[in-house]
Design a protein around this motif. Structure first.
Motif, PDB file in Angstrom:
ATOM      1  N   PHE A   1     -14.488   8.147   0.918  1.00 20.05           N
ATOM      2  CA  PHE A   1     -13.698   6.928   0.986  1.00 20.05           C
ATOM      3  C   PHE A   1     -14.524   5.814   0.357  1.00 20.05           C
ATOM      4  CE2 PHE A   1     -11.576   9.412   4.217  1.00 20.05           C
ATOM      5  CZ  PHE A   1     -10.242   9.135   3.952  1.00 20.05           C
TER       6      PHE A   1
ATOM      7  N   ASP B   1      -9.105   4.165   0.964  1.00 14.95           N
ATOM      8  CA  ASP B   1      -8.789   4.849  -0.289  1.00 14.95           C
ATOM      9  C   ASP B   1     -10.059   5.462  -0.871  1.00 14.95           C
ATOM     10  OD1 ASP B   1      -6.657   5.580  -1.883  1.00 14.95           O
ATOM     11  OD2 ASP B   1      -6.823   3.873  -3.219  1.00 14.95           O
TER      12      ASP B   1
ATOM     13  N   MET C   1       1.166   4.357  -2.798  1.00 14.94           N
ATOM     14  CA  MET C   1       1.105   5.786  -2.503  1.00 14.94           C
ATOM     15  C   MET C   1       2.291   6.516  -3.150  1.00 14.94           C
ATOM     16  SD  MET C   1      -1.669   6.172  -0.763  1.00 14.94           S
ATOM     17  CE  MET C   1      -2.270   4.882  -1.855  1.00 14.94           C
TER      18      MET C   1
ATOM     19  N   TRP D   1       0.840  -1.204   0.000  1.00 15.25           N
ATOM     20  CA  TRP D   1       0.000   0.000   0.000  1.00 15.25           C
ATOM     21  C   TRP D   1       0.870   1.248   0.000  1.00 15.25           C
ATOM     22  CZ3 TRP D   1       0.269   3.774   3.620  1.00 15.25           C
ATOM     23  CH2 TRP D   1       0.847   3.456   4.854  1.00 15.25           C
TER      24      TRP D   1
ATOM     25  N   ARG E   1       1.808   6.927  -6.876  1.00 18.42           N
ATOM     26  CA  ARG E   1       0.903   8.027  -7.208  1.00 18.42           C
ATOM     27  C   ARG E   1       1.619   9.368  -7.142  1.00 18.42           C
ATOM     28  NH1 ARG E   1      -4.556   6.269  -3.780  1.00 18.42           N
ATOM     29  NH2 ARG E   1      -4.747   4.188  -4.691  1.00 18.42           N
TER      30      ARG E   1
END
Length: 585
Positions: free
Chosen positions: A266, A244, A160, A156, A163
């Protein structure tokens, strides 16, 4: 809405730890220097094996400064040129924006043999001094290693960083590539390649480096790290949930899980997806964050049980996640591939059969599930294609059956069944694990969070839709399948699914008194679906009592034979409920 007591940072307490975790580069560098100086050899080989996604530059600079090597081997310098790596990986990455093929590549396929021979010659020629080898595949360079540090990171966190354009794929510098394609390359190629190295080298690690917090590394001995993994499978535990936003996301989790109110919405919570989640190991007052998939790899049988391990290998086959459309929009209309299709086209040996458990619903909540009677498959596919071209909206109500739902309904969704949740629903999705393989048929004309049209997979989807799954079949087989299994004083147990085509069984317990559960040597995954708090206890005191809160998913390892759950704290004297999933024998 209720006041939140949802724990966003659950951890496993590791008792009896005597070694402090070393935090920050100055402390880590000092420990590495001390360890190297204690090695009784003129020529010392130090390896820093890294998971793709860690900050390679930070590690390279910090370990070089700590060691002052006589010879530095940077794995990035040994890989083939980027164009060649793109060619090597294309067979698995393909030109599809979302889907690829699970790779059979090894790290050796990325390394230029001529460059490798040159480096090996330099290593052999050096008679004394310290050699530092660092990067993904570093442990493959030399048969002799004096010190091995494994630098790791949860997926995860890698996403991030992708991105934020801080992370590229293995062996290339595609920092600016769109996130969907970068993630796909990692999912199908980079992570499987790195996981093979991780599994191969685990028993040789001297130190484990937690690289999750930018600029704040933590180092622990491999022995202490292994103690943490072993402790995790001696007790019920939770992985760290990952929330997310999404284009259809809602507002329910903000309140119930106490999330950042400034975020628009979310959509997802990975509440139990060990491939993505991390695990917090607590040593005294210090924490190590590690990918929870490491527990699956290195404590496979204690966690999964012998039968599940024999069937699936070191894979966690059950997934619990949240889908929040409260105040949001419909999910995409979708279908999951049949087992034969996913095996042939993507190299997976089981598919994402799933179900929707309705944790909460609004007054007009619906789920699209199955097809209306008498529709034309050709006409439906034609209308989907025309809608995707932007000519007309797709008339989902014309083709897809729509069912009103209420809190605690459980709808079963075997692969091949067209489905999606509508607005004002809070879904606990209970499914098999291969979650990337969703064929979106229609997304209501929305853009993704990246501002790009969301990928639609009509051509894949039309190949796997089971056109016999009409409303009559769905009503008979997939809706309201609850049946009473057993009951006693203050409790009752119900089977709620899944369908006979699916390998997951679910059992719901309603209770005011303690309920005894038996794992029968298999993995159990549960969620507290009603009530503020419950406590999980061992009849023979083999683990410490474990408190869970509303909507929290927790794992009971196969290693635990029996456990009880009873109302606790704010729920004492009230009827509460759990839902449990396990793999059918």
């Amino acid at each position: 809405m209720r006041n939140s007591n949802y724990d966003k940072s659950p951890r496993v307490n590791v008792p009896g730890s005597t070694m402090a975790i070393l935090e920050g580069w100055p402390n880590i560098q000092l420990e590495i220097r001390k360890t190297i100086s204690a090695i009784d050899a003129k020529k010392k080989i130090v390896v820093i094996e890294t998971y793709p996604g860690v900050d390679h530059s930070e590690l390279l600079n910090s370990f070089t400064a700590a060691i002052g090597p006589s010879l530095l081997v940077n794995m990035a310098d040994l890989y083939f040129a980027e164009t060649e790596i793109d060619e090597i990986t294309f067979q698995d990455v393909t030109d599809d924006r979302i889907f690829g093929y699970m790779t059979r590549l090894q790290i050796g396929h990325f390394i230029d043999p001529q460059k490798l021979e040159g480096v090996k010659s330099k290593i052999d020629a050096l008679s004394e001094g310290t050699i530092l080898i660092i990067g993904t595949g570093a442990a493959e360079i030399s048969n002799h290693i004096d010190l091995l540090v494994y630098a790791d990171m949860a997926r995860w966190e890698i996403q991030m960083r992708m991105r934020r354009k801080e992370v590229a794929n293995l062996g290339v510098n595609n920092f600016d590539l769109e996130i969907a394609r970068k993630y796909k390359r990692a999912f199908f190629v980079d992570w499987p390649v790195a996981d093979r190295i991780k599994k191969k080298t685990f028993q040789r690690w001297d130190f484990y480096l937690d690289s999750n917090l930018p600029g704040k590394p933590k180092l622990i001995s491999a022995q202490q790290y292994q103690l943490g993994l072993k402790q995790s499978v001696q007790q019920p535990f939770r992985v760290v949930p990952f929330f997310d936003p999404g284009p259809w996301g809602g507002q329910w989790m903000k309140e119930v899980c106490d999330l950042d109110r400034s975020v628009d919405n979310f959509a997802w919570c990975f509440d139990c997806v060990p491939e993505e989640n991390s695990l917090l190991l607590q040593y005294g007052d210090q924490l190590i964050e590690t990918p929870s998939i490491n527990l699956v790899y290195f404590q496979s049988i204690p966690l999964l049980g012998e039968k599940i391990f024999a069937r699936f290998g070191a894979e966690f086959p059950i997934r619990f996640d949240f889908l929040d459309t409260m105040g949001g929009g419909n999910l995409s209309l979708q279908v999951h591939p049949l087992t034969e299709y996913i095996r042939e086209h993507f190299g997976m040996f089981y598919t994402q059969d799933e179900s929707y458990y309705m944790l909460d619903t609004g007054a007009d909540a619906v789920v699209y599930l199955g097809l209306n009677e008498g529709i034309s498959p050709d006409e439906m596919i034609s209308d989907l294609r025309i809608a995707q071209e932007g000519q007309i909206p797709f008339d989902a109500d014309k083709y897809v059956a729509k069912w009103p739902v209420k809190k605690h309904d459980h709808l079963l969704i075997p692969a091949g069944t067209v489905h999606c949740s509508g607005i004002d629903s809070m879904v606990l999705e209970i499914s098999a694990t291969p979650f990337i393989f969703t064929f979106k048929l229609w997304d209501w004309g929305r853009m993704g969070m990246d501002g790009l049209p969301r990928p639609i997979n009509i051509e894949h989807g039309k190949e796997v839709i089971d056109w016999t799954r009409t409303a009559a079949w769905v009503e008979k087989n997939l809706i309201h399948q609850n049946r009473l299994v057993a009951q006693g004083q203050g409790w009752r147990e119900e089977s709620t699914g899944l369908h006979e085509y699916e390998f997951i069984e679910t059992r719901r317990h309603w209770f005011t008194e303690p309920v005894l559960h038996q794992t029968n040597g298999d993995l159990n995954v549960l969620n507290l679906i009603e009530g503020e708090e419950a406590i999980v206890e061992s009849p023979d005191s083999s683990f410490e009592p474990f408190v869970i809160h509303y909507a929290e998913t927790f794992i009971v390892p196969a290693n635990i034979s029996t456990y009880t759950i009873r109302p606790f704290g704010l729920s004492e004297g009230k009827e509460i409920a759990t839902i449990k999933a396990y793999v059918r024998s």
